[in-house]
Design an enzyme around this catalytic site. Structure first.
Site, PDB file in Angstrom:
ATOM      1  N   GLY A  65       5.878   2.326  -1.470  1.00 59.66           N
ATOM      2  CA  GLY A  65       4.605   1.628  -1.678  1.00 59.66           C
ATOM      3  C   GLY A  65       3.448   2.357  -1.003  1.00 59.66           C
ATOM      4  O   GLY A  65       2.351   2.464  -1.561  1.00 59.66           O
ATOM      5  N   ASP A  66       3.693   2.886   0.195  1.00 58.14           N
ATOM      6  CA  ASP A  66       2.625   3.599   0.918  1.00 58.14           C
ATOM      7  C   ASP A  66       2.270   4.911   0.209  1.00 58.14           C
ATOM      8  O   ASP A  66       1.098   5.316   0.189  1.00 58.14           O
ATOM      9  CB  ASP A  66       3.067   3.879   2.363  1.00 58.14           C
ATOM     10  CG  ASP A  66       3.260   2.591   3.160  1.00 58.14           C
ATOM     11  OD1 ASP A  66       2.604   1.588   2.834  1.00 58.14           O
ATOM     12  OD2 ASP A  66       4.076   2.592   4.101  1.00 58.14           O
TER      13      ASP A  66
ATOM     14  N   ASN B  57       2.556  -5.856  -3.621  1.00 57.96           N
ATOM     15  CA  ASN B  57       3.835  -5.776  -4.327  1.00 57.96           C
ATOM     16  C   ASN B  57       4.134  -7.166  -4.899  1.00 57.96           C
ATOM     17  O   ASN B  57       3.334  -8.096  -4.743  1.00 57.96           O
ATOM     18  CB  ASN B  57       4.947  -5.205  -3.427  1.00 57.96           C
ATOM     19  CG  ASN B  57       5.249  -6.100  -2.240  1.00 57.96           C
ATOM     20  OD1 ASN B  57       4.873  -7.270  -2.209  1.00 57.96           O
ATOM     21  ND2 ASN B  57       5.922  -5.552  -1.247  1.00 57.96           N
TER      22      ASN B  57
ATOM     23  N   GLY C  95       4.886   3.297  10.513  1.00 60.84           N
ATOM     24  CA  GLY C  95       3.649   2.506  10.489  1.00 60.84           C
ATOM     25  C   GLY C  95       3.004   2.672   9.132  1.00 60.84           C
ATOM     26  O   GLY C  95       2.800   3.796   8.667  1.00 60.84           O
TER      27      GLY C  95
ATOM     28  N   ALA D 209       8.620   3.810   2.383  1.00 54.01           N
ATOM     29  CA  ALA D 209       7.322   4.477   2.157  1.00 54.01           C
ATOM     30  C   ALA D 209       6.982   4.688   0.678  1.00 54.01           C
ATOM     31  O   ALA D 209       6.009   5.363   0.364  1.00 54.01           O
ATOM     32  CB  ALA D 209       7.204   5.790   2.912  1.00 54.01           C
TER      33      ALA D 209
END
Ligand code: ADP
Length: 309
Positions: free
Chosen positions: A255-256, A189, A44, A253
């Site tokens: 980018g997160d 992005n 998530g 993950a």
């Protein structure tokens, strides 16, 4: 960066459980195929970003919702293991936790994903209001995963208490348009930037693209460019940040991790260009370890690599 105590960050978004089955060939409608392996992972984007903020050393509260089920209890435990405050994560007795059923076809490497947001779609404006009142965050970070009435309340009332609002326009960038008057930092992005601008975003035109997105309302725009790093536009200035060379194993993950490290730096009072430098390094570090939660780097690792670059 000098040692400054970070102020609280409130992170809103999805908390999911990924159920991954590997099969040699994906089943057709009505067909059963026997798989070779199965695994369960926490995921998530909201949860990934909250973990990234916490591992970057800022006091972190998650605003989200889980079902009253085993997956919900497991994911809440994961967040708490990283020191995240889960008191604003609701437990729904009527809806399941968010899950993604992922079938990986070994022959082609292709995924087929059935995603059920479940409880994430029950996050309410009142829940957002209560979290703001309790936490008094300096920084609010959200994806576009929460219901838009709750997200609208979070951004409107967050702006009223002078929190810095950071919105990651994911998974479907288009939805962010209605909020751009209440977004301090827009994070996208390349694909999301393209969806908003209607033309192809490349490394060559990334700085101009970021400036074009600033015109839509946010004071700062960050476009992440994968292996090429990121570009930041703020107050008429642009800066391109190159990513360190790393051995890429799995970009899940990335980018997160960027977004979380960036938000934590803002909570320590860093400017957006400095924060984005931490973000780029955090994103690159995340690509060196497989999986989502396990790959999200800690502040010590980010600072060590920042010193080398
Ligand atoms: P998203 O996963 O949201 O599409 P990106 O692919 O743009 O985001 O990646 C986010 C950040 O992760 C980049 O800014 C960069 O710092 C890092 N990153 C991603 N892919 C690579 C790569 N192949 N090599 C080094 N760093 C990477």
């Amino acid at each position: 960066m000098t040692e400054t105590e970070a102020r609280p960050v409130l992170v809103a978004g999805s908390i999911n459980t990924d159920l991954v089955a590997r099969v040699t060939r994906a089943p057709e409608a009505g067909e059963t195929v026997t798989g070779s392996s199965f695994a369960i992972f926490g995921g998530g984007k909201g949860a990934n970003q909250a973990i990234a903020v916490a591992r970057s050393g800022a006091p972190t509260t998650m605003l989200g919702a889980l079902g009253d089920d085993d997956f919900g209890r497991a994911r809440r435990g994961d967040l708490e293991a990283d020191g995240i405050d889960t008191r604003s994560v609701a437990s729904s007795t009527t809806t399941s936790s968010g899950v993604a059923l992922i079938v990986v076809e070994e022959a082609s490497g292709q995924n087929r994903i059935a995603y059920v947001p479940g409880a994430t779609w029950t996050i309410s404006p009142d829940q957002a209001r209560a979290a703001l009142a309790r936490v008094q965050p300096a920084v609010i970070l959200s994806t576009l995963e929460p219901p838009f009435d709750a997200l609208g309340t979070l951004l409107t009332e967050g702006t009223a208490i002078r929190a810095t609002t950071v919105v990651n326009a994911s998974p479907e960038a288009e939805g962010v348009r209605q909020f751009l008057d209440r977004v301090d930092v827009l994070m996208v992005n390349e694909t999301e930037a393209e969806d908003l601008l209607g033309y192809k975003v490349t490394i060559e035109n990334a700085a101009d693209s970021a400036l074009a997105l600033v015109v839509l309302g946010p004071r700062t725009v960050v476009i992440t460019l994968g292996a090429a790093g990121a570009v930041v536009a703020s107050d008429g200035k642009t800066e391109r940040l190159t990513a360190p060379r790393v051995e890429v194993i799995d970009t899940t993950a990335a980018g997160d991790s960027f977004t979380g490290a960036f938000a934590a730096d803002l909570a320590r009072g860093a400017d957006v260009f400095t924060a984005a430098r931490s973000g780029v390094v955090a994103g690159s570090l995340a690509t060196t370890i497989p999986g989502a939660y396990p790959s999200i780097p800690r502040r010590s690792a980010i600072e060590a690599l920042l010193r080398e670059t």
